[in-house]
Design an enzyme around this catalytic site. Structure first.
Site, PDB file in Angstrom:
ATOM      1  CG  HIS A  22      14.912  12.970  45.446  1.00  0.00           C
ATOM      2  ND1 HIS A  22      13.924  13.395  44.805  1.00  0.00           N
ATOM      3  CD2 HIS A  22      15.952  12.840  44.566  1.00  0.00           C
ATOM      4  CE1 HIS A  22      14.437  13.918  43.386  1.00  0.00           C
ATOM      5  NE2 HIS A  22      15.752  13.626  43.350  1.00  0.00           N
ATOM      6  CE1 TYR A  55       6.792  12.666  45.747  1.00  0.00           C
ATOM      7  CE2 TYR A  55       5.571  14.651  44.900  1.00  0.00           C
ATOM      8  CZ  TYR A  55       6.505  13.407  44.798  1.00  0.00           C
ATOM      9  OH  TYR A  55       7.094  13.276  43.530  1.00  0.00           O
ATOM     10  CG  ASP A 102      16.755  13.407  40.103  1.00  0.00           C
ATOM     11  OD1 ASP A 102      17.258  13.763  41.467  1.00  0.00           O
ATOM     12  OD2 ASP A 102      15.721  13.249  39.900  1.00  0.00           O
TER      13      ASP A 102
END
Length: 189
Positions: free
Chosen positions: A65, A134, A170
């Site tokens: 990504h 993250y 994905d």
């Protein structure tokens, strides 16, 4: 915390120094003063505005990504378990454009990554459960999402385990060649 350069241009590996004793361990996973000093940009750490966490089971692949437009800088670490973490440089003017690098991120040494804008990111969970955290410098905007297939032959990324589960997004990701032909790689000022 020690900070080292990765093989990919501008990527940093942050290496905490865990203190272990009979109780377990304590580690500082991020230090804004050291981070800013290493970058030579006072206040750079303050740019991070959003924290997220994902949990994955063994074999799951998330990614690859990225973000179009200005991209996004991120700090990535594995808080629990272990992951095979992969970055791909998608900055056309970079000396490492098109190159991938893999890292082992785990809850043993707490090594984590500073990823500047202009990279694809993905990982595979290597343990029964892996939690990845993250910290990003811009609020997420789904309209800027980029995705490239984790098994694109032009990238040749070697994933250590068979893929157990992937999201529909994905599985439907485009190819590296399609990304190269898109307007998303136009250098941004």
């Amino acid at each position: 915390m020690r900070i080292e350069s990765a093989d990919l241009a501008d990527v940093l590996v942050l290496i905490p120094r865990p203190h272990r004793d009979a109780r377990g361990l304590f580690t500082r996973t991020f230090d804004a003063v050291e981070f800013d000093a290493h970058l030579g940009r006072p206040g750079a750490a303050a740019a991070f505005v959003q924290d997220s966490q994902s949990r994955s089971v063994r074999g799951v692949v998330r990614g690859l990504h990225g973000r179009s437009g200005r991209g996004e800088a991120k700090l990535v670490r594995c808080a629990h378990g272990a992951v095979h973490d992969v970055l791909v440089d998608i900055r056309p003017q970079s000396p490492t454009f098109g190159r991938a690098q893999a890292f082992l991120l785990d809850d043993n040494d707490f090594r984590h990554l500073y990823v500047p804008p202009g990279f694809l990111h993905g990982f595979q969970a290597l343990t029964d459960v892996a939690d990845v955290c993250y910290r990003i410098d811009r609020p997420h905007d789904p309209a800027e999402d980029l995705a490239v297939a984790h098994d694109d032959p032009d990238l040749g990324i070697a994933w250590p385990l068979p893929v157990s589960v992937m999201s529909e997004r994905d599985r439907a990701a485009g190819s590296w060649a399609e990304l190269l032909a898109s307007p998303h790689l136009t250098p941004r000022s």
